[in-house]
Design a protein around this motif. Structure first.
Motif, PDB file in Angstrom:
ATOM      1  N   MET A   7       0.841  -1.194   0.000  1.00 55.36           N
ATOM      2  CA  MET A   7       0.000   0.000   0.000  1.00 55.36           C
ATOM      3  C   MET A   7       0.876   1.245   0.000  1.00 55.36           C
ATOM      4  O   MET A   7       1.884   1.311   0.693  1.00 55.36           O
ATOM      5  CB  MET A   7      -0.909   0.025   1.237  1.00 55.36           C
TER       6      MET A   7
ATOM      7  N   ASP B 145     -10.366   4.767  -9.820  1.00 51.39           N
ATOM      8  CA  ASP B 145      -9.357   3.722 -10.019  1.00 51.39           C
ATOM      9  C   ASP B 145      -8.177   3.899  -9.077  1.00 51.39           C
ATOM     10  O   ASP B 145      -7.396   2.964  -8.852  1.00 51.39           O
ATOM     11  CB  ASP B 145      -8.829   3.756 -11.459  1.00 51.39           C
TER      12      ASP B 145
ATOM     13  N   PRO C 183      -8.159   1.233  -5.566  1.00 53.93           N
ATOM     14  CA  PRO C 183      -7.524  -0.085  -5.546  1.00 53.93           C
ATOM     15  C   PRO C 183      -6.048  -0.044  -5.865  1.00 53.93           C
ATOM     16  O   PRO C 183      -5.272  -0.874  -5.353  1.00 53.93           O
ATOM     17  CB  PRO C 183      -8.309  -0.861  -6.631  1.00 53.93           C
ATOM     18  N   LEU C 184      -5.633   0.928  -6.663  1.00 51.29           N
ATOM     19  CA  LEU C 184      -4.217   1.042  -7.005  1.00 51.29           C
ATOM     20  C   LEU C 184      -3.392   1.448  -5.790  1.00 51.29           C
ATOM     21  O   LEU C 184      -2.331   0.887  -5.510  1.00 51.29           O
ATOM     22  CB  LEU C 184      -4.047   2.064  -8.132  1.00 51.29           C
TER      23      LEU C 184
ATOM     24  N   LEU D 134      -4.212   1.129  -2.631  1.00 52.60           N
ATOM     25  CA  LEU D 134      -4.362   0.242  -1.487  1.00 52.60           C
ATOM     26  C   LEU D 134      -3.875  -1.168  -1.736  1.00 52.60           C
ATOM     27  O   LEU D 134      -3.926  -2.014  -0.834  1.00 52.60           O
ATOM     28  CB  LEU D 134      -5.842   0.198  -1.057  1.00 52.60           C
ATOM     29  N   SER D 135      -3.399  -1.432  -2.944  1.00 51.95           N
ATOM     30  CA  SER D 135      -2.968  -2.803  -3.266  1.00 51.95           C
ATOM     31  C   SER D 135      -1.565  -3.084  -2.739  1.00 51.95           C
ATOM     32  O   SER D 135      -0.797  -2.166  -2.494  1.00 51.95           O
ATOM     33  CB  SER D 135      -2.992  -2.997  -4.772  1.00 51.95           C
TER      34      SER D 135
END
Length: 210
Positions: free
Chosen positions: A1, A203, A206-207, A209-210
């Motif tokens: 993250m 978008d 998710p980017l 927090l991945s």
């Protein structure tokens, strides 16, 4: 993250470029200024814009800019109407996840503050920085490096969301991972330096927090 996400303003959090261009062109016409030879100002800053309008006479340049501001003083930019879909949801989602947020814009401080107030997002941004508060504006990376410094993060921990070639280059030079926003219909700009191409602002969640 990622530890932080930094957003540009015009073209990212708000679709203001067409209205800015319309206002400038209206003013140029009223003043009898031939703008046919001017470059595309998409993603540019005041220094570049008004330097093109009056490249030699600094006093006249300042008078014209002041007159331009006065011309639209009673007709502020309708930021709330032009806001990019998903602004509040994106910023709120990052805040809930503990990701720090910043706004880094070439706009003057008074424009940034007016925009943040109009959208009511002051509580969702940890810092805001104007390129005019830095030694050099975009495409220099200064505004992004300063924002990272205030947020207490390193470039490798940071996502930047940009739209214009000038802004993408600035973010790329800062060492952050660069996300390109989709461009409005009919606008064609080189976004090839971006690491990621988004389909919408949401978008980012998710980017990041991945």
């Amino acid at each position: 993250m990622y530890e932080a996400v930094i957003f540009d303003k015009d073209g990212v959090l708000v679709n203001s470029e067409p209205e800015l261009d319309r206002r400038r062109r209206a003013f140029f016409a009223e003043e009898g200024i031939d703008d046919s030879g001017f470059p595309d100002f998409y993603g540019s800053n005041n220094k570049v814009v008004w330097g093109c309008v009056e490249p030699h006479d600094v006093e006249r340049r300042e008078r014209l800019y002041k007159k331009f501001r006065t011309r639209f003083a009673n007709n502020p930019m309708p930021y709330a109407e032009l806001a990019t879909p998903g602004v509040r949801e994106t910023l709120s989602g990052l805040r809930r996840a503990g990701v720090r947020t910043g706004l880094a814009s070439a706009s003057p401080r008074w424009v940034i503050d007016g925009f943040v107030e109009a959208l009511g997002i002051g509580g969702l941004l940890d810092v805001t920085v104007s390129g005019e508060e830095c030694a050099a504006s975009k495409p220099a990376p200064d505004v992004y490096l300063r924002t990272m410094e205030l947020l207490g993060v390193e470039p490798g921990q940071t996502l930047v969301v940009e739209d214009s070639p000038i802004g993408i280059l600035a973010a790329h030079r800062s060492g952050a991972r660069v996300c390109a926003m989709p461009l409005p219909e009919g606008v064609h700009l080189d976004q090839s330096l971006a690491d990621v191409h988004l389909t919408c602002l949401l978008d980012v969640l998710p980017l990041a927090l991945s």
